[in-house]
Design an enzyme around this catalytic site. Structure first.
Site, PDB file in Angstrom:
ATOM      1  N   HIS A   1      32.410  -1.971 -41.506  1.00 60.13           N
ATOM      2  CA  HIS A   1      33.266  -2.356 -40.958  1.00 60.13           C
ATOM      3  C   HIS A   1      33.932  -3.309 -39.836  1.00 60.13           C
ATOM      4  O   HIS A   1      35.190  -3.057 -39.796  1.00 60.13           O
ATOM      5  CB  HIS A   1      34.184  -0.174 -40.308  1.00 60.13           C
ATOM      6  CG  HIS A   1      35.004   0.179 -40.259  1.00 60.13           C
ATOM      7  ND1 HIS A   1      35.460   1.420 -40.396  1.00 60.13           N
ATOM      8  CD2 HIS A   1      36.545  -0.364 -40.765  1.00 60.13           C
ATOM      9  CE1 HIS A   1      36.378   1.626 -40.618  1.00 60.13           C
ATOM     10  NE2 HIS A   1      37.133   0.090 -40.974  1.00 60.13           N
TER      11      HIS A   1
ATOM     12  N   ASP B   1      38.240   7.687 -40.162  1.00 58.62           N
ATOM     13  CA  ASP B   1      36.359   7.817 -40.028  1.00 58.62           C
ATOM     14  C   ASP B   1      36.011   8.367 -39.558  1.00 58.62           C
ATOM     15  O   ASP B   1      36.721   9.168 -38.075  1.00 58.62           O
ATOM     16  CB  ASP B   1      35.985   6.736 -39.112  1.00 58.62           C
ATOM     17  CG  ASP B   1      35.518   5.799 -39.733  1.00 58.62           C
ATOM     18  OD1 ASP B   1      34.386   6.224 -39.316  1.00 58.62           O
ATOM     19  OD2 ASP B   1      35.618   4.494 -38.868  1.00 58.62           O
TER      20      ASP B   1
ATOM     21  N   HIS C   1      34.004   7.772 -37.438  1.00 56.93           N
ATOM     22  CA  HIS C   1      33.423   7.222 -35.643  1.00 56.93           C
ATOM     23  C   HIS C   1      34.599   6.661 -34.652  1.00 56.93           C
ATOM     24  O   HIS C   1      35.738   5.777 -34.902  1.00 56.93           O
ATOM     25  CB  HIS C   1      32.762   5.877 -36.204  1.00 56.93           C
ATOM     26  CG  HIS C   1      31.473   6.422 -36.649  1.00 56.93           C
ATOM     27  ND1 HIS C   1      30.837   6.025 -37.782  1.00 56.93           N
ATOM     28  CD2 HIS C   1      30.375   7.180 -36.380  1.00 56.93           C
ATOM     29  CE1 HIS C   1      30.137   7.010 -38.223  1.00 56.93           C
ATOM     30  NE2 HIS C   1      29.220   7.350 -37.369  1.00 56.93           N
TER      31      HIS C   1
ATOM     32  N   ASP D   1      34.885   3.742 -33.434  1.00 59.86           N
ATOM     33  CA  ASP D   1      34.414   2.093 -33.727  1.00 59.86           C
ATOM     34  C   ASP D   1      35.480   1.152 -32.162  1.00 59.86           C
ATOM     35  O   ASP D   1      35.776  -0.515 -32.627  1.00 59.86           O
ATOM     36  CB  ASP D   1      34.906   1.332 -35.175  1.00 59.86           C
ATOM     37  CG  ASP D   1      34.264   1.878 -36.181  1.00 59.86           C
ATOM     38  OD1 ASP D   1      33.484   2.292 -35.619  1.00 59.86           O
ATOM     39  OD2 ASP D   1      35.056   2.008 -37.287  1.00 59.86           O
TER      40      ASP D   1
ATOM     41  N   HIS E   1      29.852  -4.029 -36.599  1.00 57.74           N
ATOM     42  CA  HIS E   1      30.625  -2.767 -37.663  1.00 57.74           C
ATOM     43  C   HIS E   1      31.385  -1.473 -36.555  1.00 57.74           C
ATOM     44  O   HIS E   1      32.470  -0.772 -37.274  1.00 57.74           O
ATOM     45  CB  HIS E   1      30.647  -1.888 -38.533  1.00 57.74           C
ATOM     46  CG  HIS E   1      29.340  -1.305 -38.568  1.00 57.74           C
ATOM     47  ND1 HIS E   1      28.243  -0.266 -39.490  1.00 57.74           N
ATOM     48  CD2 HIS E   1      28.632  -0.681 -37.440  1.00 57.74           C
ATOM     49  CE1 HIS E   1      27.589   0.801 -39.089  1.00 57.74           C
ATOM     50  NE2 HIS E   1      27.254   0.127 -37.808  1.00 57.74           N
TER      51      HIS E   1
ATOM     52  N   ASP F   1      37.322   4.385 -43.847  1.00 59.50           N
ATOM     53  CA  ASP F   1      35.930   4.094 -43.965  1.00 59.50           C
ATOM     54  C   ASP F   1      35.376   5.807 -44.270  1.00 59.50           C
ATOM     55  O   ASP F   1      35.325   6.789 -44.073  1.00 59.50           O
ATOM     56  CB  ASP F   1      35.605   4.797 -42.483  1.00 59.50           C
ATOM     57  CG  ASP F   1      33.463   4.353 -42.181  1.00 59.50           C
ATOM     58  OD1 ASP F   1      32.970   4.010 -43.332  1.00 59.50           O
ATOM     59  OD2 ASP F   1      33.156   3.704 -41.091  1.00 59.50           O
TER      60      ASP F   1
ATOM     61  N   ASP G   1      32.487   6.493 -44.447  1.00 57.54           N
ATOM     62  CA  ASP G   1      31.486   7.934 -44.146  1.00 57.54           C
ATOM     63  C   ASP G   1      32.819   8.921 -42.837  1.00 57.54           C
ATOM     64  O   ASP G   1      32.734  10.002 -42.058  1.00 57.54           O
ATOM     65  CB  ASP G   1      30.819   7.354 -42.755  1.00 57.54           C
ATOM     66  CG  ASP G   1      31.498   6.646 -41.965  1.00 57.54           C
ATOM     67  OD1 ASP G   1      32.882   6.935 -41.523  1.00 57.54           O
ATOM     68  OD2 ASP G   1      31.012   5.646 -40.940  1.00 57.54           O
TER      69      ASP G   1
ATOM     70  N   GLU H   1      32.365   0.865 -46.386  1.00 60.33           N
ATOM     71  CA  GLU H   1      31.049   0.674 -45.835  1.00 60.33           C
ATOM     72  C   GLU H   1      30.752   2.323 -47.345  1.00 60.33           C
ATOM     73  O   GLU H   1      30.053   2.235 -47.066  1.00 60.33           O
ATOM     74  CB  GLU H   1      31.234   2.169 -44.774  1.00 60.33           C
ATOM     75  CG  GLU H   1      31.423   0.939 -43.571  1.00 60.33           C
ATOM     76  CD  GLU H   1      30.435   0.703 -42.463  1.00 60.33           C
ATOM     77  OE1 GLU H   1      29.260   0.959 -43.313  1.00 60.33           O
ATOM     78  OE2 GLU H   1      30.478  -0.233 -42.070  1.00 60.33           O
TER      79      GLU H   1
END
Length: 300
Positions: A100, A123, A125, A127, A140, A227, A229, A272
């Site tokens: 990412h 996402d 996360h 980030d 990332h 992303d 994830d 990712e």
């Protein structure tokens, strides 16, 4: 949506520590993305992959707490220029990662063309780390902060002066793993976040309705940074930082379908995908299926 799409692969694995994500663009292509989008009536140009430099011998600079800073910054600059050229040519930029950290370059290139660029950050996360707040030094985990103009100058200066986006133009969807520094920055900047609590409580349809309404009138273009994830690991196992309790496959399709109906997405990246950690290219196949929905694929 723009019927001319230029694909850019970014085989970046230097923004984190798990090898294999550099093969993400190839895995997505192998999963049939070009054919799928062509079947929807799009004109596809595959521009190949951005060249990525080598990992540094000292991967994590003790002075900056940033892993592979030089190589990540150089790749970001190349990607920013390529994305800028694609948009200038009139095409829709579709970027495949790679980790990412590539979003630093993507947003640097896209933001040149918009006064009020909106961002949907799909996402697990936030980030939103910096070298000061990151537990790992992995870049990332920093691209959204960098794009806000927060972080090392070698990253924030990519593609010209920072910041590239405004905090009030960001919507994070699916968050369920945030570091302390990220939580503080979200509160300080007033960033809109729909965690998995909101997704569960409100339902994905309401989350997307609210996000689209929020961004539609305040932005002149919206970038989707997805992303894999963000999805639950049961649906997308081939990612480097899986977090249980994520968005489902069907909820993600609904989100993409609603974005297509809203006609607000002007650029997108899918990141990712790590084939080494995957099961028979399942995660790349999911990514391609979601792109199908984003670009107008319908059951009937």
């Amino acid at each position: 949506m723009n019927k001319n799409i230029s694909i850019i692969g970014v085989p970046m694995d230097l923004g984190q520590m798990r090898r294999g994500v550099d093969m993400g663009p190839s895995a997505i292509r192998y999963a049939g993305v070009v054919e799928r989008l062509e079947n929807l009536g799009y004109e596809i140009k595959d521009l190949g992959d951005i060249e990525i430099g080598q990992a540094e011998r000292v991967h994590n600079n003790p002075d900056t707490n940033l892993r592979n800073l030089k190589a990540v910054a150089e790749a970001g600059g190349k990607l920013a220029s390529t994305v800028d050229e694609v948009i200038s040519s009139g095409d829709f930029p579709l970027i495949f990662g790679g980790d990412h950290s590539i979003a630093i370059g993507t947003l640097a290139g896209v933001s040149k063309h918009y006064e009020n660029l909106g961002v949907i950050w799909y996402d697990a996360h936030g980030d939103l780390n910096t070298g000061d707040t990151s537990p790992s030094g992995n870049i990332h985990g920093m691209p959204l902060a960098v794009s806000l103009g927060i972080g090392h100058e070698d990253l924030t200066s990519i593609g010209g002066s920072a910041p590239k986006i405004k905090p009030e133009n960001i919507v994070i969807i699916g968050a369920r793993s945030l570091d302390e520094g990220e939580r503080e920055l979200i509160k300080e900047k007033g960033i809109k976040v729909y965690t998995m609590h909101e997704v569960d409580r409100m339902g994905m349809a309401k989350v997307m309705e609210d996000a689209i309404t929020y961004l539609k009138d305040r932005t002149d273009g919206v970038h989707l940074s997805l992303d894999l994830d963000g999805l639950d690991p049961s649906d997308a196992p081939g990612v480097g930082t899986p977090v249980l309790g994520g968005i489902s496959y069907r909820e993600s399709h609904l989100a993409m379908e609603m974005l297509e109906e809203a006609k607000i997405i002007t650029s997108a990246e899918f990141v990712e995908v790590n084939p080494i950690l995957d099961e028979k290219n399942k995660t790349a196949t999911v990514a391609v299926a979601l792109m199908g929905s984003l670009f107008g694929e319908k059951l009937l």
